[in-house]
Design a protein around this motif. Structure first.
Motif, PDB file in Angstrom:
ATOM      1  N   LEU A  81       0.855  -1.173   0.000  1.00 45.66           N
ATOM      2  CA  LEU A  81       0.000   0.000   0.000  1.00 45.66           C
ATOM      3  C   LEU A  81       0.904   1.241   0.000  1.00 45.66           C
ATOM      4  CD1 LEU A  81      -2.935   1.090   0.319  1.00 45.66           C
ATOM      5  CD2 LEU A  81      -2.555   0.978   2.775  1.00 45.66           C
ATOM      6  N   PRO A  82       1.229   1.819  -1.164  1.00 45.17           N
ATOM      7  CA  PRO A  82       2.141   2.969  -1.209  1.00 45.17           C
ATOM      8  C   PRO A  82       1.584   4.170  -0.435  1.00 45.17           C
ATOM      9  CG  PRO A  82       1.760   2.074  -3.405  1.00 45.17           C
ATOM     10  CD  PRO A  82       0.776   1.418  -2.489  1.00 45.17           C
ATOM     11  N   PHE A  83       2.450   4.820   0.336  1.00 44.22           N
ATOM     12  CA  PHE A  83       2.035   5.993   1.102  1.00 44.22           C
ATOM     13  C   PHE A  83       3.240   6.872   1.408  1.00 44.22           C
ATOM     14  CE2 PHE A  83       3.049   2.698   4.189  1.00 44.22           C
ATOM     15  CZ  PHE A  83       3.760   3.368   5.166  1.00 44.22           C
ATOM     16  N   ASP A  84       2.955   8.089   1.825  1.00 45.35           N
ATOM     17  CA  ASP A  84       3.957   9.029   2.328  1.00 45.35           C
ATOM     18  C   ASP A  84       3.643   9.279   3.794  1.00 45.35           C
ATOM     19  OD1 ASP A  84       5.214   9.439  -0.184  1.00 45.35           O
ATOM     20  OD2 ASP A  84       3.681  10.900  -0.731  1.00 45.35           O
ATOM     21  N   MET A  85       4.688   9.571   4.569  1.00 48.85           N
ATOM     22  CA  MET A  85       4.477   9.876   5.984  1.00 48.85           C
ATOM     23  C   MET A  85       5.310  11.107   6.331  1.00 48.85           C
ATOM     24  SD  MET A  85       5.023   7.528   9.373  1.00 48.85           S
ATOM     25  CE  MET A  85       6.792   7.634   9.457  1.00 48.85           C
ATOM     26  N   TRP A  86       4.663  12.095   6.973  1.00 47.79           N
ATOM     27  CA  TRP A  86       5.315  13.309   7.414  1.00 47.79           C
ATOM     28  C   TRP A  86       5.307  13.373   8.936  1.00 47.79           C
ATOM     29  CZ3 TRP A  86       1.390  13.166   3.876  1.00 47.79           C
ATOM     30  CH2 TRP A  86       1.656  13.632   2.601  1.00 47.79           C
ATOM     31  N   VAL A  87       6.400  13.848   9.492  1.00 48.84           N
ATOM     32  CA  VAL A  87       6.463  14.201  10.902  1.00 48.84           C
ATOM     33  C   VAL A  87       6.617  15.715  10.924  1.00 48.84           C
ATOM     34  CG1 VAL A  87       7.719  13.960  13.067  1.00 48.84           C
ATOM     35  CG2 VAL A  87       7.549  12.002  11.507  1.00 48.84           C
ATOM     36  N   GLN A  88       5.626  16.388  11.516  1.00 47.72           N
ATOM     37  CA  GLN A  88       5.624  17.850  11.551  1.00 47.72           C
ATOM     38  C   GLN A  88       5.882  18.316  12.978  1.00 47.72           C
ATOM     39  OE1 GLN A  88       1.702  17.346  10.026  1.00 47.72           O
ATOM     40  NE2 GLN A  88       2.141  18.701   8.290  1.00 47.72           N
ATOM     41  N   LEU A  89       6.748  19.319  13.132  1.00 48.41           N
ATOM     42  CA  LEU A  89       7.125  19.844  14.437  1.00 48.41           C
ATOM     43  C   LEU A  89       6.845  21.337  14.509  1.00 48.41           C
ATOM     44  CD1 LEU A  89      10.602  18.087  14.647  1.00 48.41           C
ATOM     45  CD2 LEU A  89       8.515  17.391  15.841  1.00 48.41           C
ATOM     46  N   LEU A  90       6.322  21.769  15.642  1.00 45.19           N
ATOM     47  CA  LEU A  90       6.084  23.193  15.892  1.00 45.19           C
ATOM     48  C   LEU A  90       6.545  23.518  17.307  1.00 45.19           C
ATOM     49  CD1 LEU A  90       2.490  23.603  14.417  1.00 45.19           C
ATOM     50  CD2 LEU A  90       4.592  24.578  13.496  1.00 45.19           C
ATOM     51  N   PRO A  91       7.155  24.689  17.497  1.00 44.16           N
ATOM     52  CA  PRO A  91       7.604  25.042  18.842  1.00 44.16           C
ATOM     53  C   PRO A  91       6.431  25.423  19.742  1.00 44.16           C
ATOM     54  CG  PRO A  91       7.970  26.871  17.350  1.00 44.16           C
ATOM     55  CD  PRO A  91       7.448  25.726  16.513  1.00 44.16           C
ATOM     56  N   ILE A  92       6.581  25.137  21.009  1.00 48.81           N
ATOM     57  CA  ILE A  92       5.646  25.639  22.025  1.00 48.81           C
ATOM     58  C   ILE A  92       6.401  26.674  22.846  1.00 48.81           C
ATOM     59  CG2 ILE A  92       4.263  25.075  24.064  1.00 48.81           C
ATOM     60  CD1 ILE A  92       3.927  22.239  22.919  1.00 48.81           C
ATOM     61  N   THR A  93       7.550  26.258  23.393  1.00 48.98           N
ATOM     62  CA  THR A  93       8.468  27.150  24.108  1.00 48.98           C
ATOM     63  C   THR A  93       9.875  26.770  23.656  1.00 48.98           C
ATOM     64  OG1 THR A  93       8.832  25.656  25.981  1.00 48.98           O
ATOM     65  CG2 THR A  93       6.933  27.157  26.140  1.00 48.98           C
ATOM     66  N   GLY A  94      10.875  27.360  24.261  1.00 47.37           N
ATOM     67  CA  GLY A  94      12.253  27.009  23.915  1.00 47.37           C
ATOM     68  C   GLY A  94      12.630  25.598  24.308  1.00 47.37           C
ATOM     69  N   SER A  95      11.871  25.006  25.228  1.00 45.31           N
ATOM     70  CA  SER A  95      12.204  23.655  25.699  1.00 45.31           C
ATOM     71  C   SER A  95      11.087  22.640  25.436  1.00 45.31           C
ATOM     72  CB  SER A  95      12.514  23.690  27.197  1.00 45.31           C
ATOM     73  OG  SER A  95      11.378  24.156  27.910  1.00 45.31           O
ATOM     74  N   GLN A  96      10.067  23.028  24.677  1.00 43.74           N
ATOM     75  CA  GLN A  96       8.964  22.131  24.338  1.00 43.74           C
ATOM     76  C   GLN A  96       8.534  22.348  22.894  1.00 43.74           C
ATOM     77  OE1 GLN A  96       5.912  23.099  27.341  1.00 43.74           O
ATOM     78  NE2 GLN A  96       5.877  20.887  27.732  1.00 43.74           N
ATOM     79  N   CYS A  97       8.016  21.271  22.314  1.00 48.22           N
ATOM     80  CA  CYS A  97       7.447  21.398  20.975  1.00 48.22           C
ATOM     81  C   CYS A  97       6.263  20.450  20.868  1.00 48.22           C
ATOM     82  CB  CYS A  97       8.488  21.103  19.894  1.00 48.22           C
ATOM     83  SG  CYS A  97       9.090  19.410  19.840  1.00 48.22           S
TER      84      CYS A  97
END
Length: 138
Positions: A81-97
């Motif tokens: 089953l062909p697919f793509d997978m993305w991992v997306q990251l966004l900051p919350i603070t300087g020590s959390q995302c």
């Protein structure tokens, strides 16, 4: 293309650190120990790819794109089953995302109705597993 998204997961580590760990496929070797043997079999981690045996056959994902500190994209090079997978990251603070995993696949609506629930569960489990990595110790 149909997309399946995980819920957003908060990670107690800076966005840059999480990106650096997840964008280096070799670091994912540490995850193998956390995956129950009955869930993923025959896991092989290469320089820029991950292969495993699924109930439907062998799956190989290749790291195909990185946007520094934001996105890591994998695409199947072998899969029933062909697919793509993305991992997306966004900051919350300087020590959390926060992180979200998205899988995109081309599938007719009949087939999608049959596999959407198991795929949604799998995407959520992948996101949960990635969120539990002790990033400060890698």
């Amino acid at each position: 293309m149909e997309q399946i998204h995980s819920s957003e997961k908060e990670i107690t580590a800076p966005q840059r650190v999480v990106f650096d760990v997840l964008s280096n496929v070799d670091n994912l070797t540490r995850l193998k120990e956390r995956i129950p043997a009955d869930k993923l079999q025959d896991v092989v981690i290469g320089e820029d790819s991950i292969s495993y045996k699924s109930p439907m056959g062998m799956v190989t994902l290749k790291l195909v794109e990185k946007e520094p500190n934001k996105t890591i994209k994998y695409s199947t090079v072998q899969s029933p089953l062909p697919f793509d997978m993305w991992v997306q990251l966004l900051p919350i603070t300087g020590s959390q995302c926060k992180m979200r995993v998205t899988v995109g696949l081309n599938m007719n609506s009949f087939m999608m109705a049959m596999v959407k629930k198991p795929l949604t569960d799998a995407v959520e489990k992948i996101a949960g597993l990635l969120a539990q990595i002790p990033y400060s110790k890698i």
